[in-house]
Design a protein around this motif. Structure first.
Motif, PDB file in Angstrom:
ATOM      1  N   CYS A  33     117.817   7.817  57.937  1.00 55.40           N
ATOM      2  CA  CYS A  33     117.531   6.549  57.256  1.00 55.40           C
ATOM      3  C   CYS A  33     116.026   6.286  57.294  1.00 55.40           C
ATOM      4  O   CYS A  33     115.415   6.399  58.352  1.00 55.40           O
ATOM      5  CB  CYS A  33     118.280   5.426  57.963  1.00 55.40           C
ATOM      6  SG  CYS A  33     117.732   3.785  57.477  1.00 55.40           S
ATOM      7  N   SER A  67     114.513   3.655  57.311  1.00 55.94           N
ATOM      8  CA  SER A  67     114.157   2.450  58.060  1.00 55.94           C
ATOM      9  C   SER A  67     114.405   2.618  59.557  1.00 55.94           C
ATOM     10  O   SER A  67     113.501   2.465  60.370  1.00 55.94           O
ATOM     11  CB  SER A  67     114.930   1.262  57.500  1.00 55.94           C
ATOM     12  OG  SER A  67     114.740   0.139  58.287  1.00 55.94           O
ATOM     13  N   CYS A  68     115.630   2.992  59.956  1.00 55.07           N
ATOM     14  CA  CYS A  68     115.938   3.071  61.396  1.00 55.07           C
ATOM     15  C   CYS A  68     115.872   4.521  61.909  1.00 55.07           C
ATOM     16  O   CYS A  68     115.992   4.754  63.105  1.00 55.07           O
ATOM     17  CB  CYS A  68     117.308   2.470  61.685  1.00 55.07           C
ATOM     18  SG  CYS A  68     118.695   3.440  61.069  1.00 55.07           S
ATOM     19  N   THR A  71     122.473   7.884  59.707  1.00 54.27           N
ATOM     20  CA  THR A  71     123.419   6.801  59.438  1.00 54.27           C
ATOM     21  C   THR A  71     123.634   6.567  57.953  1.00 54.27           C
ATOM     22  O   THR A  71     124.227   5.564  57.565  1.00 54.27           O
ATOM     23  CB  THR A  71     122.870   5.496  60.047  1.00 54.27           C
ATOM     24  OG1 THR A  71     121.482   5.420  59.736  1.00 54.27           O
ATOM     25  CG2 THR A  71     123.055   5.453  61.534  1.00 54.27           C
ATOM     26  N   CYS A 126     122.600   2.691  54.438  1.00 48.58           N
ATOM     27  CA  CYS A 126     122.570   2.878  55.887  1.00 48.58           C
ATOM     28  C   CYS A 126     123.637   1.988  56.503  1.00 48.58           C
ATOM     29  O   CYS A 126     123.793   0.833  56.118  1.00 48.58           O
ATOM     30  CB  CYS A 126     121.202   2.511  56.440  1.00 48.58           C
ATOM     31  SG  CYS A 126     121.153   2.596  58.240  1.00 48.58           S
ATOM     32  N   CYS A 177     121.304  -0.668  58.482  1.00 44.73           N
ATOM     33  CA  CYS A 177     120.253  -1.473  57.845  1.00 44.73           C
ATOM     34  C   CYS A 177     120.755  -2.003  56.503  1.00 44.73           C
ATOM     35  O   CYS A 177     120.830  -1.243  55.542  1.00 44.73           O
ATOM     36  CB  CYS A 177     119.003  -0.638  57.590  1.00 44.73           C
ATOM     37  SG  CYS A 177     118.456   0.306  59.013  1.00 44.73           S
TER      38      CYS A 177
HETATM   39 ZN   LIG Z   1     118.988   2.498  58.927  1.00 47.17          ZN
END
Ligand SMILES: [Zn+2]
Ligand SMILES: [Zn+2]
Length: 218
Positions: free
Chosen positions: A169, A171-172, A176, A189, A192
């Motif tokens: 992902c 972002s994180c 996921t 995600c 997120c």
């Molecule tokens: Zn994420």
């Protein structure tokens, strides 16, 4: 233009609820009339006997989901719900819609809407832009989403999920990313809410991460 955090997903936005969350809520509301029909059909299946009508007198082990269905359908099936099953699970379907409709009706000074699923989802959809400005929009979004999910689980119409392995992902950075289907192609995600990539952006991400990996291991 003021910048807010979206009340539902937390992403920075020019409105109190971002367009993506708004359209997700709209989509969830649009599914409810059909889900309600499926739920009623599930109840007939668990309450009815065989065609000869005799098997209903025999003792059956309860079918899976029976308590769930009756709970979701709530007051309409009151006489069939025993004390032990009464309201242990979800809040009844129509009750959830009714309480949110009442809030809209009272706060906006409207005439009350009829207590059926089409009228109620119609009113909530019509006033969705206003709902998205309210401080309680996150609670609303969560309850409507739960209603769809619980119904889909009972009626076995849940969207299936495919794990998009090998890509993290953006972002994180977790493994996921998943894709739900049927539906428009989108990589989302699980953690997120603000991450949602269309197929082109996802392919670009795959290439980018592969390139970075080559850079690390030449
Ligand atoms: Zn994420
Ligand atoms: Zn949002």
């Amino acid at each position: 233009m003021n910048i807010y955090e979206c009340s539902v997903c937390g992403a920075p936005q020019e409105a109190k609820t971002c367009d993506r969350c708004r359209s997700r809520i709209r989509g969830a509301l649009a599914q409810l009339p059909e889900q309600y029909v499926y739920l009623c059909m599930s109840r007939q299946r668990v309450q009815g006997g065989d065609e000869d009508g005799r098997s209903s007198k025999k003792l059956h082990a309860p079918l899976p989901g029976r308590g769930d269905v009756l709970n979701m359908l709530g007051p309409a099936s009151r006489q069939a719900v025993t004390g032990a099953e009464d309201q242990v699970g979800s809040v009844p379907f129509l009750e959830v819609l009714w309480s949110w409709c009442e809030a809209v009706t009272e706060e906006r000074g409207l005439t009350p809407v009829r207590r059926d699923v089409t009228s109620m989802t119609g009113r909530l959809t019509k006033h969705l832009d206003w709902i998205c400005e309210q401080s309680w929009v996150a609670d609303f979004a969560e309850e409507i989403r739960d209603l769809v999910r619980t119904s889909q689980r009972i009626t076995m119409t849940e969207p299936r999920r495919e794990l998009l392995g090998g890509v993290t992902c953006p972002s994180c950075e977790g493994l996921t990313l998943v894709r739900y289907f049927p539906g428009d192609w989108a990589a989302e995600c699980r953690l997120c809410p603000s991450v949602r990539l269309d197929e082109r952006d996802y392919q670009a991400l795959v290439k980018e991460q592969a390139r970075n990996l080559e850079g690390v291991n030449p």
